[in-house]
Design an enzyme around this catalytic site. Structure first.
Site, short mmCIF file in Angstrom:
data_model
loop_
_atom_site.label_atom_id
_atom_site.label_comp_id
_atom_site.label_asym_id
_atom_site.label_seq_id
_atom_site.Cartn_x
_atom_site.Cartn_y
_atom_site.Cartn_z
N SER A 134 0.90 5.71 -1.19
CA SER A 134 0.08 6.86 -1.50
C SER A 134 -0.08 7.00 -3.01
CB SER A 134 0.73 8.12 -0.93
OG SER A 134 0.09 9.27 -1.43
N THR A 182 -0.51 11.76 -0.67
CA THR A 182 -1.63 12.44 -1.30
C THR A 182 -2.04 13.65 -0.47
OG1 THR A 182 -2.39 10.34 -2.22
CG2 THR A 182 -3.96 12.16 -2.21
N ALA A 183 -1.98 13.51 0.85
CA ALA A 183 -2.34 14.63 1.72
C ALA A 183 -1.46 15.85 1.40
CB ALA A 183 -2.18 14.24 3.18
N LYS A 240 0.86 -1.19 0.00
CA LYS A 240 0.00 0.00 0.00
C LYS A 240 0.90 1.23 0.00
CE LYS A 240 -3.99 2.24 1.29
NZ LYS A 240 -4.58 2.00 2.61
N HIS A 252 -6.27 10.56 8.66
CA HIS A 252 -6.84 9.43 9.37
C HIS A 252 -7.62 9.83 10.62
CE1 HIS A 252 -5.01 7.03 6.41
NE2 HIS A 252 -3.84 6.85 6.97
#
Length: 278
Positions: free
Chosen positions: A55, A108-109, A53, A152
């Site tokens: 981003s 991505t943030a 996983k 989150h």
């Protein structure tokens, strides 16, 4: 098969069934739990597991070597990163020349933050400081940084720190584009092949989680980094949705919009968009 994902509730919820041998025909997994900042760099260094996983913001850097798997990731609405301040510092312009803590410079943030500041703060912020996610809110509260970019479960807990919401970047992105936010992607080494098999195994694990949501809770809470069960369940509700089951055309369009816009702004290298789907 080696697989790396974060200890966050959405990932442990999604992968519970596969990691516990509950998916017929799926290979046994050797799991590494790692924050997404680590997996982003593992992918770029070609040192990570076959499947992991990362981003979506890191995907353009590794797309030649890794294939996007169209399920298992995090993409949705109402789940965006937040920019927090202390003391009611409520105007974007107040960030000019200030220090902002972020959990990763390849997330991505952070990409959304850069796109937002490009639109709202043409003069830019002063300094970006990469910090471990769990240290950001205390740093803002204590005045060691002027603002913090959080993700989150911070969405549910920042009020406990007495912090103020400057902007919900998810709301901004959805209002600006109409698309959901692409956050985390599941990728696999192209040399591995098995895109169809991986898709089927992950989708089966997701469906098992949806069919038996309580079955994974011990596993989820074992890795939930001291958050409460209620917060963990809220986290899952936000980040596990239809796009986790299947990215689909809407999901692909959102990814192409985000990465295309970021490439145009020079935030990521230009890349062949067709590779997102092959």
């Amino acid at each position: 098969m080696k697989l790396a994902f974060s200890p966050c509730p959405n990932d442990t919820f999604v992968f519970h069934a596969w990691t516990h041998g509950l998916i017929d025909g799926a290979p046994q997994l050797d799991v590494t739990y790692a924050d997404i900042d680590k997996t982003n760099y593992w992918a770029m260094d070609l040192e990570g597991p076959e499947v992991m996983k990362i981003s979506f913001a890191a995907l353009p850097y590794v797309i030649d070597d890794y294939r996007l798997i169209p399920c298992g990731g995090a993409l949705g609405r109402g789940c965006g990163p937040l920019v927090l301040t202390s003391g009611g510092n409520g105007s974007p312009e107040n960030l000019v020349g200030k220090t902002v803590a972020v959990p990763s410079d390849k997330s991505t943030a952070y990409m959304l933050f850069r796109l937002w500041t490009s639109q709202k703060i043409p003069d830019g912020v002063g300094k970006i400081k990469v910090m471990p996610f769990h240290e950001i809110m205390p740093a803002v509260k204590e005045g060691r940084v002027d603002a913090g970019l959080v993700i989150h479960e911070a969405r549910f807990t920042y009020i406990d720190y007495g912090l103020d919401l400057l902007v919900d970047l998810g709301d901004w992105w959805e209002e600006d584009t109409g698309f959901p936010i692409p956050l985390g992607a599941i990728i696999a080494k192209r040399s591995l092949g098995k895109k169809q098999e991986l898709t089927e195994w992950i989708q089966s694990s997701v469906q098992y989680a949806w069919d038996k949501p309580d079955a994974s809770m011990d596993y989820v809470m074992e890795h939930a980094q001291e958050m409460s069960t209620e917060v963990a369940k809220n986290h899952i509700d936000l980040y596990v949705n239809e796009f986790t089951g299947e990215l689909g055309e809407k999901g692909y369009a959102a990814v192409e919009s985000l990465l295309g816009r970021a490439a145009k702004e020079g935030l990521i290298p230009a890349f062949d968009m067709k590779k997102l789907r092959d």
